[in-house]
Write an enzyme that holds these catalytic residues in place. Structure first.
Site, PDB file in Angstrom:
ATOM      1  CD  GLU A 197      -2.253   1.926  -3.606  1.00 16.02           C
ATOM      2  OE1 GLU A 197      -3.347   2.261  -4.098  1.00 16.02           O
ATOM      3  OE2 GLU A 197      -1.980   2.061  -2.395  1.00 16.02           O
ATOM      4  CG  ASP A 201      -1.836   1.163   1.303  1.00 13.79           C
ATOM      5  OD1 ASP A 201      -2.685   1.291   0.414  1.00 13.79           O
ATOM      6  OD2 ASP A 201      -1.694   1.959   2.250  1.00 13.79           O
TER       7      ASP A 201
END
Length: 651
Positions: free
Chosen positions: A379, A350
Site C-alpha cells: 500500500e 501493509d
C-alpha cells in the site's frame, strides 16, 4: 567506542530524568548508533549440539536469560549473558540439545530500570506469545516438505485472491472440519449443503494463481486460550513477527503445533498449484510499551516528531523507523526467514508508504537472490512521516522501486467512486466523465510517468478494508433492483480481470460478498466476516464469469502485456465517452475489440465490417474460438456488461 562507553558510565550519577534523556539522545543519534549496529544473526541460534542466544540491546548494562520449567512452569534459572567484544550485542551459549527450552530476557539499564521481554526474533512462542521457545525447525516439517515451488513465469500471469484464514473456513455451511484454522484451508473434498465445493478445492476450480493471506504472524488482540476465540481481528496488531498466530492452530498451547500446521497448509496450497503471499505489517506495533522492540532497545525502533512524541502516519499511534539500520535489518531478516523456512511466494506490505525506499529495494534485492519471481507489493499511500518526500516508498516514488508493486486506488475509484464516501459514484454506477480516468488506469498507467511497467500496478476494486463492492453499491442505491446491482458488480470484476497489471480480487467478491453493510469489519464477529458458502450457488453466474475471465486472461497474452512498449504497440482507445469505454488490441494474427458499457440500455456497438469470434458477451466467456458472428458491422452489448470480440487478420 570506549570513549562513548565511559561517558555513559559517568552519566549514571546524574538525575534519572537526565539519564533517560541521554538514552533517548543515544537512540536518535545516528553517529553513536552506527557504532552500535550489528549485521550478524540474532535470536536463539539452534543446533543439536548447542544453542547460542544473541540479543541486540546496546543500552542495557546487563541482560539475563530467564529459563522456565517447561512451557508454562515457574522460572527455574537466570543466566547472565556476556557482552560481545565489540559491545554490539549480548550472547550466551547453552550446550546440548535445547529444543523446547522456554525463555525470556531480563534487561537492566543504566538508570536501574528493569524490563522483561520475549526475544524479538522468537520463532516459536507459548500461548498468546508471552514466552519464547527454542525450536529445531527440522522437527516442524510435515511429511513430504520439500523445496520451494519452481519460479513463477511472470508477474503478468498472476491472479491474486486475498483471504483471511478464519473468514474462509469458519462458517457452518463451509463443510470444513477445522473451522478458523490453518488446517481448515488445507482440507480437500469439502462441500456446502448444496454439494458445491468449498475451501481449497474451490480455489483450484476458481483458477487463481496466488492467495494473499491476511496476517498469519502472531498478533495481539485475539485470546488464543479459547478453543473458539471470542475476539475477532484481521491481525494488523503485531506481537511476534516471526512466529505464526496461535488462534489458527488446533493447539495454541503447543509452541510447535502452529508452525507444523501452517506448513501443512502451505504445502497443500502448493500441491494444488497455488502460491502463498503473506501480508506483513512492519509499519507499526499494537502497543509500544509492552512490545519487545521497546523493552529491549527503548527509543530506537520508532519515529518521533519534533516534540519527542511518537509519529502516527499509520493512524494507530506509532510508526516504526525502517530507515534505521537495525529496524531495516529486522524487516529484511524476517522476510528472509519466512521465505526460506515457510517457502512464502510473495509479500504484501501493509501501509508501505510509511517505509523508506532503501528498505524496500533492499528487500527486493534479498528476495531476488532466493527467487526473483517472488511477488513484492504494498500500500503505497501518501502518509505523514518525518522522512523527506523523496525517501518514502509510496506510489509517487514507484519509479525508484523497480519490480515492487503498488495498489492502484486510481482504478478502484474510477470504477466505484471515492472509497471514503458511500454516496460517491464511478463508471459502473452512474458517474459521468470517468471514462478517460478509467482508460488510463485500465491500460496500466501507461502515460502516468510514475511507474516503470504495468506490473507495478495491483488492479483491484475491493479488498478486506472499506465496504465490499456489493455493500458499497447498495449504499449508493439502496432501492435499486438486485439484477442491476449484480450486473454492475460483474462489470467491475470484468474490468479488473481484463486490465493491464496484476489483478487482485477479495475472497467472496466473485459471489458478491456482503458484510451486512459494515464498512471496516476488522474487529466484528464471525457472522459479519465469515464467507457465506451458499452465496457461491446463489450467484453461480458471477462465479462462472470470474472463472471464465481468469482462464481467458491466462489464454490471451494481449490481456497481460509486461511492458509499456508492448501496451503502446498493441492497444488503442477507440471510445471513452457516454459511459462507454472500448479498446482495440493488435497482434500479427488477430485483433481484439473490447467494450465496457455502463449504460442502462442495450448498446448497438459499431465495428469494422467482418466476421468475429465471440470471446465474452453478456456475462458468458467462450474459451474456444468456435462461436462466430458471421459478417457483421455492429454487435449488441447488454447493459452493464463487457464484450470481447476477436477478428482474425485474414477474415
Amino acid at each position: 567506542m570506549k570513549r562513548i562507553n565511559k561517558e555513559m558510565t559517568r552519566e549514571v550519577n546524574n538525575k534519572q530524568t537526565e539519564i533517560k534523556e541521554l538514552l533517548k539522545q543515544y537512540g536518535h543519534d545516528s553517529l553513536i548508533m552506527a557504532m552500535r549496529n550489528y549485521g550478524g544473526p540474532l535470536g536463539a541460534l539452534y543446533t543439536a549440539q548447542r544453542t547460542e542466544f544473541r540479543l541486540w540491546a546496546p543500552f542495557a548494562s546487563q541482560v539475563e536469560v530467564i529459563i522456565f520449567d517447561g512451557y508454562y512452569g515457574r522460572p527455574i534459572k537466570s543466566i547472565k549473558m556476556n557482552r560481545s567484544e565489540d559491545f554490539k550485542y549480548f550472547y550466551k551459549v547453552l550446550e546440548g540439545d535445547q529444543h523446547g527450552l522456554t525463555y525470556r530476557y531480563r534487561l537492566t539499564f543504566l538508570d536501574m530500570t528493569v524490563t522483561e521481554s520475549v526475544d524479538p526474533y522468537s520463532k516459536a512462542v507459548t500461548v498468546n506469545g508471552q514466552r519464547s521457545v527454542v525450536v529445531d525447525l527440522s522437527q516442524t516439517n510435515p511429511e513430504g516438505w520439500g523445496e520451494r515451488m519452481p519460479a513463477f513465469p511472470s508477474a503478468s500471469e498472476a491472479v491474486i485472491y486475498e483471504m483471511h484464514i478464519r473468514d474462509f473456513t469458519v462458517a457452518s455451511n463451509s463443510g470444513i472440519q477445522h473451522k478458523g484454522k490453518f488446517l481448515g484451508v488445507a482440507e480437500p473434498g469439502r462441500i456446502n449443503p448444496n454439494g458445491s465445493s468449498t475451501g481449497i478445492d474451490y480455489l483450484k476450480e476458481l483458477g487463481v494463481t496466488h492467495v494473499e493471506l491476511l496476517p498469519i504472524f502472531d498478533f495481539q488482540t485475539v485470546d488464543e486460550t479459547n478453543e473458539k476465540p471470542k475476539q475477532y481481528n484481521w491481525g494488523y496488531d503485531p506481537l511476534n513477527f516471526n512466529a505464526p498466530e496461535g488462534s489458527y492452530a488446533t493447539d495454541p498451547y503447543d509452541p510447535f503445533c502452529r508452525i507444523i500446521e501452517l506448513k501443512k497448509m502451505i504445502q497443500s496450497l502448493h500441491d494444488a498449484g497455488i502460491r502463498v503471499i503473506m501480508d506483513v505489517v512492519f509499519n507499526h506495533v499494537y502497543e509500544v510499551e509492552s512490545h519487545s522492540f521497546h523493552k529491549t532497545v527503548p527509543g530506537y525502533f520508532f519515529r518521533y516528531n519534533e516534540k519527542g512524541e511518537f509519529t502516527s502516519g499509520t493512524g494507530v499511534g506509532n510508526d516504526t523507523a525502517s530507515e534505521r539500520f537495525m529496524m531495516r535489518k529486522y524487516i529484511i531478516d524476517s522476510v528472509k526467514y519466512w521465505t526460506e523456512e515457510y517457502h512464502i511466494d510473495g509479500y504484501r506490505f501493509d501501509l508501505m508508504g510509511i517505509h523508506d525506499i532503501t528498505t524496500m529495494n533492499s528487500i527486493r534485492a534479498m528476495l531476488d537472490e532466493i527467487d526473483p519471481s517472488i511477488l513484492l507489493f504494498g500500500e503505497g499511500w501518501d502518509l505523514y512521516t518525518p522522512l523527506s518526500h523523496h525517501e518514502v516508498a509510496n506510489h509517487n516514488n514507484a519509479a525508484f522501486m523497480p519490480r515492487i508493486g503498488q495498489f492502484n486506488d486510481g482504478l478502484r475509484e474510477a470504477l466505484k467512486g471515492n472509497d471514503f464516501d458511500a454516496s460517491a459514484r464511478g463508471f459502473i454506477n452512474g458517474a459521468w466523465h470517468m471514462e478517460s480516468k478509467l482508460a488510463r488506469n485500465f491500460m496500466g498507467g501507461v502515460d502516468f510517468g510514475t511507474y516503470n511497467d504495468p506490473l507495478q500496478l495491483i488492479q483491484y476494486v475491493e479488498a478486506h478494508d472499506n465496504y465490499t463492492l456489493y455493500d458499497r453499491l447498495i449504499k449508493a442505491d439502496p432501492y435499486l433492483d438486485e439484477e442491476t446491482i449484480v450486473r454492475r458488480h460483474e462489470l467491475a470484476s470484468s474490468i479488473i480481470l481484463l486490465s493491464q497489471g496484476v489483478p487482485f480480487i477479495h475472497s467472496g467478491q466473485e459471489f458478491l460478498r456482503s458484510k451486512q453493510g459494515v464498512r471496516d469489519s476488522y474487529n466484528k464477529p464471525d457472522n459479519i466476516n465469515q464467507i457465506d458458502w451458499l452465496r457461491r450457488d446463489k450467484f453461480a453466474h458471477s462465479v462462472e464469469l470470474i472463472k471464465g475471465l481468469i482462464n481467458l486472461r491466462k489464454s490471451e497474452p494481449l490481456f497481460r502485456l509486461p511492458t509499456y512498449e508492448a501496451i503502446r504497440e498493441s492497444m488503442s482507445v477507440i471510445r471513452q465517452d457516454y459511459q462507454i469505454l472500448s479498446f482495440e488490441y493488435r497482434c500479427p494474427e488477430y485483433k481484439l475489440y473490447v467494450v465496457f458499457s455502463a449504460q442502462n440500455n442495450v448498446l448497438n456497438y459499431r465495428l469494422p465490417k467482418g466476421n468475429y469470434i465471440v470471446k465474452l458477451a453478456n456475462g458468458q466467456v467462450n474459451l474456444s474460438d468456435d462461436v462466430m458472428t458471421g459478417e457483421i458491422e455492429s454487435y449488441p452489448v447488454e447493459r452493464y456488461t463487457a464484450l470481447v470480440l476477436k477478428k482474425l487478420t485474414n477474415k
